[in-house]
Design a protein around this motif. Structure first.
Motif, PDB file in Angstrom:
ATOM      1  N   PHE A   1       9.812  -2.333   6.822  1.00 47.75           N
ATOM      2  CA  PHE A   1       9.139  -2.189   5.884  1.00 47.75           C
ATOM      3  C   PHE A   1       9.468  -1.012   4.927  1.00 47.75           C
ATOM      4  O   PHE A   1       9.359  -1.102   3.778  1.00 47.75           O
ATOM      5  CB  PHE A   1       7.604  -2.029   6.245  1.00 47.75           C
ATOM      6  CG  PHE A   1       6.562  -1.407   5.392  1.00 47.75           C
ATOM      7  CD1 PHE A   1       5.933  -2.100   4.510  1.00 47.75           C
ATOM      8  CD2 PHE A   1       6.260  -0.010   5.339  1.00 47.75           C
ATOM      9  CE1 PHE A   1       4.979  -1.461   3.401  1.00 47.75           C
ATOM     10  CE2 PHE A   1       5.116   0.331   4.353  1.00 47.75           C
ATOM     11  CZ  PHE A   1       4.785  -0.324   3.400  1.00 47.75           C
TER      12      PHE A   1
ATOM     13  N   MET B   1      11.618   1.694  -4.812  1.00 49.05           N
ATOM     14  CA  MET B   1      11.084   2.849  -5.456  1.00 49.05           C
ATOM     15  C   MET B   1      12.038   3.834  -6.217  1.00 49.05           C
ATOM     16  O   MET B   1      11.943   4.385  -6.913  1.00 49.05           O
ATOM     17  CB  MET B   1      10.200   3.471  -4.397  1.00 49.05           C
ATOM     18  CG  MET B   1       8.792   2.775  -4.028  1.00 49.05           C
ATOM     19  SD  MET B   1       8.063   3.623  -2.771  1.00 49.05           S
ATOM     20  CE  MET B   1       7.403   5.016  -3.402  1.00 49.05           C
TER      21      MET B   1
ATOM     22  N   VAL C   1       4.833   3.449  -6.970  1.00 48.53           N
ATOM     23  CA  VAL C   1       4.191   2.970  -5.601  1.00 48.53           C
ATOM     24  C   VAL C   1       3.747   1.412  -5.481  1.00 48.53           C
ATOM     25  O   VAL C   1       4.177   0.998  -4.890  1.00 48.53           O
ATOM     26  CB  VAL C   1       3.156   4.112  -5.241  1.00 48.53           C
ATOM     27  CG1 VAL C   1       2.489   3.845  -4.108  1.00 48.53           C
ATOM     28  CG2 VAL C   1       3.829   5.513  -5.151  1.00 48.53           C
ATOM     29  N   PHE C   2       2.882   1.492  -6.489  1.00 47.09           N
ATOM     30  CA  PHE C   2       2.106  -0.047  -6.276  1.00 47.09           C
ATOM     31  C   PHE C   2       3.013  -1.255  -6.848  1.00 47.09           C
ATOM     32  O   PHE C   2       2.694  -2.122  -6.084  1.00 47.09           O
ATOM     33  CB  PHE C   2       0.673   0.050  -7.272  1.00 47.09           C
ATOM     34  CG  PHE C   2      -0.306   0.975  -6.614  1.00 47.09           C
ATOM     35  CD1 PHE C   2      -1.045   0.492  -5.407  1.00 47.09           C
ATOM     36  CD2 PHE C   2      -0.500   2.117  -6.913  1.00 47.09           C
ATOM     37  CE1 PHE C   2      -2.090   1.022  -4.937  1.00 47.09           C
ATOM     38  CE2 PHE C   2      -1.499   3.173  -6.440  1.00 47.09           C
ATOM     39  CZ  PHE C   2      -2.194   2.464  -5.327  1.00 47.09           C
TER      40      PHE C   2
ATOM     41  N   ARG D   1      10.676  -1.050   0.911  1.00 48.49           N
ATOM     42  CA  ARG D   1       9.639  -0.520   0.071  1.00 48.49           C
ATOM     43  C   ARG D   1      10.270   0.659  -0.917  1.00 48.49           C
ATOM     44  O   ARG D   1      10.408   0.871  -1.941  1.00 48.49           O
ATOM     45  CB  ARG D   1       8.469   0.014   0.660  1.00 48.49           C
ATOM     46  CG  ARG D   1       7.331   0.563  -0.359  1.00 48.49           C
ATOM     47  CD  ARG D   1       6.127   1.122   0.295  1.00 48.49           C
ATOM     48  NE  ARG D   1       5.386   1.721  -0.563  1.00 48.49           N
ATOM     49  CZ  ARG D   1       4.017   2.211  -0.267  1.00 48.49           C
ATOM     50  NH1 ARG D   1       3.618   2.311   0.802  1.00 48.49           N
ATOM     51  NH2 ARG D   1       3.422   2.912  -1.099  1.00 48.49           N
ATOM     52  N   PHE D   2      10.916   1.533  -0.176  1.00 42.73           N
ATOM     53  CA  PHE D   2      11.382   2.852  -0.611  1.00 42.73           C
ATOM     54  C   PHE D   2      12.637   2.774  -1.417  1.00 42.73           C
ATOM     55  O   PHE D   2      13.125   3.464  -2.355  1.00 42.73           O
ATOM     56  CB  PHE D   2      11.477   3.985   0.446  1.00 42.73           C
ATOM     57  CG  PHE D   2      10.237   4.612   0.658  1.00 42.73           C
ATOM     58  CD1 PHE D   2       9.631   5.550   0.239  1.00 42.73           C
ATOM     59  CD2 PHE D   2       9.485   3.761   1.875  1.00 42.73           C
ATOM     60  CE1 PHE D   2       8.359   6.244   0.613  1.00 42.73           C
ATOM     61  CE2 PHE D   2       8.551   4.426   2.222  1.00 42.73           C
ATOM     62  CZ  PHE D   2       7.561   5.505   1.723  1.00 42.73           C
TER      63      PHE D   2
ATOM     64  N   ASN E   1       6.054  -1.390  -6.201  1.00 41.72           N
ATOM     65  CA  ASN E   1       7.136  -1.963  -4.937  1.00 41.72           C
ATOM     66  C   ASN E   1       6.108  -2.338  -3.867  1.00 41.72           C
ATOM     67  O   ASN E   1       6.719  -3.128  -3.008  1.00 41.72           O
ATOM     68  CB  ASN E   1       8.025  -0.930  -4.965  1.00 41.72           C
ATOM     69  CG  ASN E   1       8.937  -0.533  -5.877  1.00 41.72           C
ATOM     70  OD1 ASN E   1       9.778  -1.323  -6.135  1.00 41.72           O
ATOM     71  ND2 ASN E   1       8.656   0.616  -6.790  1.00 41.72           N
ATOM     72  N   LEU E   2       4.994  -1.786  -3.732  1.00 40.43           N
ATOM     73  CA  LEU E   2       4.154  -1.915  -2.490  1.00 40.43           C
ATOM     74  C   LEU E   2       3.945  -3.456  -2.622  1.00 40.43           C
ATOM     75  O   LEU E   2       4.024  -4.231  -1.755  1.00 40.43           O
ATOM     76  CB  LEU E   2       3.164  -1.188  -2.376  1.00 40.43           C
ATOM     77  CG  LEU E   2       1.917  -1.674  -1.394  1.00 40.43           C
ATOM     78  CD1 LEU E   2       2.658  -1.459   0.073  1.00 40.43           C
ATOM     79  CD2 LEU E   2       0.784  -0.684  -1.416  1.00 40.43           C
ATOM     80  N   LEU E   3       3.409  -3.925  -3.775  1.00 38.02           N
ATOM     81  CA  LEU E   3       2.972  -5.237  -3.803  1.00 38.02           C
ATOM     82  C   LEU E   3       3.900  -6.275  -4.016  1.00 38.02           C
ATOM     83  O   LEU E   3       3.783  -7.429  -3.461  1.00 38.02           O
ATOM     84  CB  LEU E   3       2.194  -5.515  -5.209  1.00 38.02           C
ATOM     85  CG  LEU E   3       0.933  -4.507  -5.236  1.00 38.02           C
ATOM     86  CD1 LEU E   3       0.368  -4.723  -6.761  1.00 38.02           C
ATOM     87  CD2 LEU E   3      -0.108  -4.998  -4.533  1.00 38.02           C
ATOM     88  N   THR E   4       5.074  -6.058  -4.412  1.00 37.60           N
ATOM     89  CA  THR E   4       6.201  -6.675  -4.630  1.00 37.60           C
ATOM     90  C   THR E   4       6.904  -6.769  -3.085  1.00 37.60           C
ATOM     91  O   THR E   4       7.444  -7.936  -2.856  1.00 37.60           O
ATOM     92  CB  THR E   4       7.234  -6.489  -5.526  1.00 37.60           C
ATOM     93  OG1 THR E   4       6.512  -6.166  -6.695  1.00 37.60           O
ATOM     94  CG2 THR E   4       8.266  -7.657  -5.615  1.00 37.60           C
ATOM     95  N   THR E   5       7.216  -5.894  -2.285  1.00 40.21           N
ATOM     96  CA  THR E   5       8.064  -5.714  -0.928  1.00 40.21           C
ATOM     97  C   THR E   5       7.372  -6.021   0.021  1.00 40.21           C
ATOM     98  O   THR E   5       7.745  -6.347   1.005  1.00 40.21           O
ATOM     99  CB  THR E   5       8.845  -4.554  -0.873  1.00 40.21           C
ATOM    100  OG1 THR E   5       7.633  -3.498  -1.061  1.00 40.21           O
ATOM    101  CG2 THR E   5       9.653  -4.392  -2.200  1.00 40.21           C
ATOM    102  N   LEU E   6       5.732  -5.690   0.004  1.00 38.65           N
ATOM    103  CA  LEU E   6       5.055  -5.896   1.396  1.00 38.65           C
ATOM    104  C   LEU E   6       5.164  -7.425   2.048  1.00 38.65           C
ATOM    105  O   LEU E   6       5.250  -7.456   3.384  1.00 38.65           O
ATOM    106  CB  LEU E   6       3.675  -5.830   0.948  1.00 38.65           C
ATOM    107  CG  LEU E   6       2.625  -5.870   2.216  1.00 38.65           C
ATOM    108  CD1 LEU E   6       3.038  -4.795   3.146  1.00 38.65           C
ATOM    109  CD2 LEU E   6       1.386  -5.532   1.736  1.00 38.65           C
TER     110      LEU E   6
END
Length: 314
Positions: A105, A113, A152-153, A109-110, A155-160
């Motif tokens: 994760f 980012m 943040v958001f 995610r990062f 990449n969070l929404l796309t990679t989660l």
């Protein structure tokens, strides 16, 4: 270790990371390179963060973006490299099921980012050179806050979904992971289920995120180059290019290493399996080590701040 469920299958509770399958007897020598690079990456990034925090002259939007970049570099380094060194030094190859997916994760995610941060910094360079009079009104602290929220958001929404799709699979066969990192597809291949959706989503998400970032960055530098070519003064043009030179160097290195890793990973039949594994490890270490050093050497304000802190300490 596995937990027996029934007479026909077992459920994996931890993974055994083999790292380099064909180099089991010699892979520990890689730590001679990886350990100093880790110390360099962490030391340089913490020094950059301290310098920006201490020097009030560096409390500007472009340096706040460097703070975001350094924090991402530190997180990626600490997520991957210590575990690799533990495998090399102490043969600590096991990683828990939850720990593996947590690492997956963070990486998924990062890393995007960091790519998004480079995109925002490219926009900063574009405004600074192509619209210098508007720069103070566009690139503000509020802009940095909005950019951080976007990074943040987005990449969070796309990679989660990537680790979620991998975690939903049934791991009832081998738990031997031939990698140093809990990479999505490497882990998913150990499952007993169909992983076509995992492969498809990773392909689409990677190219949508990193691919779009790269295209927009290259486009911004095309506009920058065109603006520089129209500058009347040669000295002005040189100064303008130098302003974003550090940024361009790091972007080229970041994406070149990433693209080489992707293409070697796709050509596993023609390339030894150890090559993409090593490139993946290095991609989490070399850019974090280079980023603060390049900015520290090429940015006069940061260099002076570092010298001032070192003189004060010693």
């Amino acid at each position: 270790m596995v937990l027996f469920l029934n007479n026909t299958g077992t459920q994996v509770t931890e993974f055994l990371m083999i790292c380099f399958p064909g180099m089991q007897d010699t892979q520990h020598w890689l730590s001679v390179v990886l350990a100093p690079l880790l110390v360099l990456a962490l030391g340089a990034n913490f020094m950059l963060l301290l310098t920006i925090q201490q020097e009030t002259s560096l409390h500007e939007p472009i340096y706040y973006l460097l703070v975001i970049l350094s924090m991402l570099d530190i997180i990626l380094c600490l997520t991957v490299i210590p575990k690799v060194l533990l495998i090399f030094w102490f043969n600590m190859k096991t990683i828990s099921f939850a720990g593996c997916f947590l690492q997956m994760f963070i990486i998924n995610r990062f890393l995007p980012m960091e790519s998004s941060t480079f995109l925002v910094m490219a926009y900063d360079c574009y405004v600074a050179i192509c619209h210098p009079l508007c720069y103070p009104s566009i690139i503000t602290e509020k802009f940095v806050i909005y950019a951080a929220i976007f990074i943040v958001f987005r990449n969070l929404l796309t990679t989660l979904p990537t680790p979620v799709l991998a975690a939903r699979l049934n791991y009832c066969a081998s738990n031997v992971l031939e990698n140093c990192i809990c990479a999505n597809i490497s882990v998913a291949k150990l499952s007993c289920g169909d992983i076509h959706l995992n492969k498809l989503y990773q392909f689409v998400s990677v190219w949508c995120l990193l691919g779009s970032d790269l295209v927009l960055i290259l486009l911004s530098y095309c506009f920058i180059l065109r603006a520089v070519m129209h500058l009347q003064s040669g000295g002005t043009a040189t100064k303008a290019l130098s302003t974003c030179g550090s940024h361009l160097i790091l972007i080229l290195f970041f994406y070149t290493l990433l693209l080489v890793f992707i293409f070697t990973n796709k050509a596993r039949k023609k390339v030894p399996s150890e090559v993409p594994i090593l490139l993946n490890v290095l991609h989490h270490l070399i850019p974090p080590a280079l980023n603060p050093i390049v900015y520290g050497v090429r940015t006069q304000e940061i260099k002076q701040g570092i010298i001032k802190i070192l003189k004060y300490q010693f």
